[in-house]
Each structure stands twice: as C-alpha cells, then as structure tokens.
Design a protein around this motif. Structure first.
Motif, PDB file in Angstrom:
ATOM      1  N   ASN A  27      38.822  29.287  70.250  1.00 49.51           N
ATOM      2  CA  ASN A  27      37.635  29.479  71.060  1.00 49.51           C
ATOM      3  C   ASN A  27      38.213  30.422  72.414  1.00 49.51           C
ATOM      4  N   LYS A  31      36.977  34.374  73.170  1.00 51.46           N
ATOM      5  CA  LYS A  31      36.310  34.790  74.184  1.00 51.46           C
ATOM      6  C   LYS A  31      37.141  35.976  74.880  1.00 51.46           C
ATOM      7  N   GLN A  34      36.413  38.961  72.703  1.00 53.89           N
ATOM      8  CA  GLN A  34      34.971  39.152  72.902  1.00 53.89           C
ATOM      9  C   GLN A  34      35.150  40.191  74.185  1.00 53.89           C
TER      10      GLN A  34
END
Length: 134
Positions: A27, A31, A34
């Motif tokens: 995760n 992130k 992203q």
C-alpha cells in the motif's frame, strides 16, 4: 489434537501478520507510485500546454505567411527601386563631376588668358605712357 490445532492457528496468525505487513508495504509503495504518477501527469499536462502554445504560434505563422511573403516582396521591390535610383544618381554625379572638371579646366584656361591680357595691357600702358612722356 487441540495443541495441533492451536499450533496451526498460531502459524496461520503469523502468516496473516506477514501478509498484513506485506499488504501495508505494498500500500505504501502504491501511494508512492500514485504520487509519482501525479507528478508525471502534471508534467504531461505542462507539455501538452506547451504543445498547444507552439501549435497556436505555428498556426499564426502559417496564417500570416502569405502576408509576410507579400510584405517581403514589396520591401525587395522597394530596395531594388532604391538601388536603381542610387545607381542613376551615381551616374549623374559622375557626369556632373566630369562637367565640373571640364569647367575647372576652362576657368584655369580663362584665368591664364586673363593673365596674358593683363600682361599685354600693362605692356601697352607702358608704351602709351612712354609715348605721352615723349
């Protein structure tokens, strides 16, 4: 049998913790990616904006190319006209200089002739004065 089930349960709990840790790590990586994607998207948008600006400039030049070519042609014609006019003036100036040179020689000749007349006149006056004295 209960101990075996408990041991398996502990193993599974450990496995689940490991999977949760991997999931958390993934995760975080997602992130981070992203965030990089957002930066790259902004860069792409900036480039697209620059591309649009360039296209507008190119379009402007293309639209006005005929106008520019016409103006350049007119300017070239004016320059050619000025050059022709200048050449004519240069020839005229050469003719005037030649005429001036000829007139200068005539003036020199007339001045020499005048000097000769003065000399002859002075001689004549001297003769007349001698005749009058005698």
């Amino acid at each position: 049998a209960i101990k075996t089930v408990e041991a398996k349960h502990e193993k599974l709990k450990t496995k689940v913790k490991g999977l949760k840790a991997k999931h958390t790590t993934k995760n975080k990586k997602i992130k981070k990616l992203q965030g990089k994607n957002k930066e790259l998207d902004k860069g792409v948008q900036d480039l697209e904006s620059l591309g649009k600006q360039q296209n507008r400039r190119i379009s402007y030049v293309e639209r006005n190319q005929t106008k520019f070519n016409t103006e350049n042609k007119k300017l070239k014609e004016k320059v050619a006209g000025f050059e022709t006019e200048q050449a004519a003036k240069n020839k005229q100036m050469q003719r005037v200089e030649a005429i001036n040179e000829g007139l200068k020689k005539k003036v020199e000749s007339l001045e020499a002739e005048l000097q000769n007349f003065k000399t002859d006149f002075r001689i004549l006056l001297e003769k007349v004065n001698k005749c009058n004295v005698d």
